[in-house]
Write an enzyme that holds these catalytic residues in place. Sequence first.
Site, PDB file in Angstrom:
ATOM      1  N   GLY A  41     -42.392  43.935 -33.151  1.00 14.38           N
ATOM      2  CA  GLY A  41     -40.999  43.574 -33.425  1.00 14.38           C
ATOM      3  C   GLY A  41     -40.306  44.398 -34.492  1.00 14.38           C
ATOM      4  O   GLY A  41     -39.074  44.453 -34.545  1.00 14.38           O
ATOM      5  N   ASP A  97     -41.831  33.912 -40.881  1.00 10.21           N
ATOM      6  CA  ASP A  97     -41.519  32.544 -40.484  1.00 10.21           C
ATOM      7  C   ASP A  97     -42.460  31.607 -41.256  1.00 10.21           C
ATOM      8  O   ASP A  97     -42.186  31.276 -42.403  1.00 10.21           O
ATOM      9  CB  ASP A  97     -41.714  32.459 -38.964  1.00 10.21           C
ATOM     10  N   ARG A 159     -35.586  42.849 -26.994  1.00 12.42           N
ATOM     11  CA  ARG A 159     -35.959  43.641 -28.172  1.00 12.42           C
ATOM     12  C   ARG A 159     -34.986  44.790 -28.443  1.00 12.42           C
ATOM     13  O   ARG A 159     -34.812  45.194 -29.582  1.00 12.42           O
ATOM     14  CB  ARG A 159     -37.355  44.252 -27.995  1.00 12.42           C
TER      15      ARG A 159
HETATM   16  P1  IMP Z   1     -45.271  33.847 -38.933  1.00 14.97           P
HETATM   17  O1  IMP Z   1     -46.725  34.146 -39.090  1.00 14.97           O
HETATM   18  O2  IMP Z   1     -45.029  32.428 -38.501  1.00 14.97           O
HETATM   19  O3  IMP Z   1     -44.445  34.221 -40.132  1.00 14.97           O
HETATM   20  O4  IMP Z   1     -44.862  34.637 -37.644  1.00 14.97           O
HETATM   21  C1  IMP Z   1     -43.974  35.648 -37.562  1.00 14.97           C
HETATM   22  C2  IMP Z   1     -44.077  36.271 -36.196  1.00 14.97           C
HETATM   23  O5  IMP Z   1     -43.744  35.334 -35.149  1.00 14.97           O
HETATM   24  C3  IMP Z   1     -43.064  37.377 -36.119  1.00 14.97           C
HETATM   25  O6  IMP Z   1     -43.645  38.609 -36.454  1.00 14.97           O
HETATM   26  C4  IMP Z   1     -42.599  37.305 -34.667  1.00 14.97           C
HETATM   27  O7  IMP Z   1     -43.415  38.136 -33.870  1.00 14.97           O
HETATM   28  C5  IMP Z   1     -42.788  35.883 -34.257  1.00 14.97           C
HETATM   29  N1  IMP Z   1     -41.523  35.121 -34.392  1.00 14.97           N
HETATM   30  C6  IMP Z   1     -41.315  34.116 -35.271  1.00 14.97           C
HETATM   31  N2  IMP Z   1     -40.072  33.632 -35.154  1.00 14.97           N
HETATM   32  C7  IMP Z   1     -39.455  34.346 -34.195  1.00 14.97           C
HETATM   33  C8  IMP Z   1     -38.115  34.307 -33.647  1.00 14.97           C
HETATM   34  O8  IMP Z   1     -37.217  33.528 -34.042  1.00 14.97           O
HETATM   35  N3  IMP Z   1     -37.853  35.211 -32.654  1.00 14.97           N
HETATM   36  C9  IMP Z   1     -38.796  36.076 -32.199  1.00 14.97           C
HETATM   37  N4  IMP Z   1     -40.051  36.156 -32.695  1.00 14.97           N
HETATM   38  C10 IMP Z   1     -40.381  35.296 -33.694  1.00 14.97           C
HETATM   39 MG    MG Z   2     -44.048  40.194 -34.775  1.00  9.40          MG
END
Ligand code: IMP
Ligand code: MG
Length: 186
Positions: A41, A97, A159
């Site tokens: 991403g 996130d 994307r």
């Molecule tokens: P974390 O470990 O929960 O912080 O996950 C983050 C990862 O989840 C990011 O690198 C994204 O690949 C995916 N992700 C989390 N939220 C979104 C969103 O709102 N849109 C798209 N991908 C997301």
């Molecule tokens: Mg990601």
Amino acid sequence: MVEGLEILLDREGIEATVARIAEEIDERHEDGVVLAAVLRGSVPFLADLVRAMSVRPVIDFLAITPYAPGTGRVRLLKDLDIDITDRDVVVVEDIVDTGLNSAFVHGELSRREPRSLSFCTLVDRRARRVVPIELAHVGIEIPDRFVIGYGLDHEGRYRNLRVLAAADPEILAADPDAYVEALYPA
Ligand code: IMP
Ligand code: MG
């Protein structure tokens, strides 16, 4: 506008955001820096960021993947190619996130004893944070909304949008292509 869709950063907003972060990184890393981008991403963001920077970056990539869906546990799918020992490293993320991914990356990379290790993310959704993570560079802080575009996907779609948009996850769950017509002008 289509239901549930809201542009959070338009093209100008993205440009200004990238320029600001590039300046921040320039200021902190006059001797150059390793940008470690988390696939996939962060790729559009990284590509614009390096071209807006003045200091010379070394670019490398890593990828992580869940062990099993819903466990929150992740593992390295692809490691960096370069040795980051004694280097200044900035991890480049699309969105932080829960922070689980970033915390894992932090643990992995800090063991290699870089000179410094900091995190840069296009999007910060701290309302959902589970693990604390210090973010040195944040593009935009958003409320608890699902976002697509400028690297961020839903099931591999959206994307390559030049904007960052909030979308309704229920609408996307019913039809992953729900926003295609609105966001990709014919
Ligand atoms: P974390 O470990 O929960 O912080 O996950 C983050 C990862 O989840 C990011 O690198 C994204 O690949 C995916 N992700 C989390 N939220 C979104 C969103 O709102 N849109 C798209 N991908 C997301
Ligand atoms: Mg990601």
